[in-house]
Write a protein that holds these residues in place. Sequence first.
Motif: not given
Length: 121
Positions: A107-108, A94-99, A81-87, A58-59
């Motif tokens: 995923x947008x 969001x980050x759907x998966x990461x390892x 900025x990208x999340x703000x633009x999506x909203x 999330x950070x």
Amino acid sequence: MGDANQLGRVLDNLINNGLAYTEDGAPPRVRVSAATDSSLALVRVVDDGMGIAADMREAVFEPFRRGEHDNAPGSGLGLYISRELARAHGGTLSLERSEPGAGSTFVLTLPLRVTETTSRA
Ligand SMILES: Nc1ncnc2c1ncn2[C@@H]1O[C@H](COP(=O)(O)OP(=O)(O)OP(=O)(O)O)[C@@H](O)[C@H]1O
Ligand SMILES: [Mg+2]
């Protein structure tokens, strides 16, 4: 009805991150796919890079927050900025998966139909 320039900026940020945050020496592979369900468009950006630790998932969306690596110069603003633009489009980012060591999937989502509430926001 979306703003093509701003949505292009979101994809630009995600793809550039996928190309930048690789394991040392490995040539990056970034895959972009698009799909729809009944109400949403979903765009996924998948890379096989260095991945993101669980406590950073999330950070990474916070302004000026960067991971600990020497991979690329940056300001830590791209995902914020990208999340703000999506909203602003009534969508989500969001980050759907990461390892760590096994890559990440962002995923947008964008609504296919803009509601009254969204279009006034
Ligand atoms: N695809 C990815 N794989 C691994 N780590 C990532 C990925 N995308 C982002 N990160 C991590 O999240 C941090 C924040 O990313 P963000 O795009 O917000 O800023 P940045 O890339 O550091 O700078 P810029 O403002 O130039 O985009 C990055 O510094 C990196 O540590
Ligand atoms: Mg970035």
